[in-house]
Design an enzyme around this catalytic site. Structure first.
Site, PDB file in Angstrom:
ATOM      1  N   HIS A  22     -30.827 -16.608  13.133  1.00  0.00           N
ATOM      2  CA  HIS A  22     -30.268 -17.123  14.388  1.00  0.00           C
ATOM      3  C   HIS A  22     -28.924 -16.466  14.716  1.00  0.00           C
ATOM      4  O   HIS A  22     -28.615 -16.216  15.875  1.00  0.00           O
ATOM      5  CB  HIS A  22     -30.116 -18.635  14.269  1.00  0.00           C
ATOM      6  N   ASP A  81     -32.042 -24.168  12.049  1.00  0.00           N
ATOM      7  CA  ASP A  81     -31.530 -22.835  12.377  1.00  0.00           C
ATOM      8  C   ASP A  81     -31.793 -21.932  11.181  1.00  0.00           C
ATOM      9  O   ASP A  81     -31.270 -22.186  10.091  1.00  0.00           O
ATOM     10  CB  ASP A  81     -30.015 -22.858  12.603  1.00  0.00           C
ATOM     11  N   HIS A 123     -34.825 -24.382  19.344  1.00  0.00           N
ATOM     12  CA  HIS A 123     -33.665 -25.178  18.939  1.00  0.00           C
ATOM     13  C   HIS A 123     -33.579 -26.473  19.751  1.00  0.00           C
ATOM     14  O   HIS A 123     -32.501 -26.917  20.114  1.00  0.00           O
ATOM     15  CB  HIS A 123     -32.392 -24.341  19.077  1.00  0.00           C
TER      16      HIS A 123
END
Length: 263
Positions: free
Chosen positions: A91, A87, A81
């Site tokens: 996640h 994402d 990240h």
């Protein structure tokens, strides 16, 4: 989206497909390229760039040089990240798709650019509202499941100044714009493919619970964070291609993001 908007999308779409049928035959890839501007809306990975607190900065180690070894090569380490990144649903949603499992067709689509930069300039903690999304739809037509929604807050102008980009107060609380839960719920209802933003997070800076992340990612969509300047993109009519590294089992990945803009 109206018929004219879909016609505008034909150029970048056919660029990816290698040409399109027209009344007079086929449009060549070269002709399509000549009428399409390509804009990189991602930041390059560097060893000095803002990361979310606790994130992993990129580090690089020289392995060989042209002068000494005949070739230039490095090893590098980077967080999933770090920088402009995706994402994946996994996640924040256990058992959900990891970045390598995202369907490739979901990583490209028409861009809906929601510009809240004036509001964010007045309020660092601004949260995109349902009204902001609905205002976009009144001007451009309803959002479709193919859309990738890009939030322009203007925060990219602060990159790569970590102090200004994170905008932490004396207590260490971050202050930057994000997406409200109500707007996230609306976008989930519209079944858009992803939400992108030019800040550290789709949740507003002060958030400690990441409710927007939990909500939207659990619905199967993905996020793109730390986008670069979006000012070159029209509100409607651009086509976006998102290129994360297909890290097996990854919660996310740094990504190159390109916008195809018909001229």
């Amino acid at each position: 989206m109206n018929d004219m908007s879909w016609k505008k999308l034909a150029l970048p779409l056919t660029l990816l497909l290698g040409g399109c049928a027209t009344q007079g035959g086929r449009t060549s890839l070269a002709d399509t390229m000549a009428r399409t501007r390509i804009v990189d809306i991602s930041h390059p990975l560097t060893e000095k760039m803002p990361v979310y607190p606790g994130g992993t900065l990129m580090s690089a180690k020289l392995k060989g040089t042209v002068e000494k070894d005949g070739y230039y090569i490095r090893d590098f380490t980077v967080g999933e990240h770090t920088g402009t990144h995706v994402d994946a649903p996994a996640h924040f949603a256990a058992g959900a798709k990891t970045v390598d499992q995202l369907p490739v067709e979901s990583l490209a689509g028409p861009a809906a650019v929601v510009d809240v930069s004036e509001k964010a300039a007045q309020n660092a903690d601004y949260e995109v509202t349902v009204e902001d999304i609905e205002a976009w739809e009144r001007h451009n037509g309803p959002l479709k499941p193919q859309h990738i929604v890009l939030i322009r807050t203007g925060w990219a102008s602060r990159w790569p100044d970590e102090a200004r980009y994170g905008n932490a107060d004396a207590s260490g609380v971050l202050h930057f714009p994000g997406v409200s839960m109500a707007a996230s719920q609306l976008l989930n209802t519209r079944q858009v493919r992803g939400i992108g933003i030019d800040t550290l997070s789709t949740d507003p800076g002060p958030s400690k619970t990441f409710e927007q992340h939990r909500h939207f990612l659990s619905g199967g969509g993905y996020h793109i964070e730390n986008l670069a300047d979006l000012s070159a993109l029209p509100a409607d009519g651009a086509y976006v291609v998102v290129q994360p590294v297909a890290v097996q089992g990854g919660s996310g990945s740094p990504a190159r993001v390109l916008a195809f803009i018909p001229q």
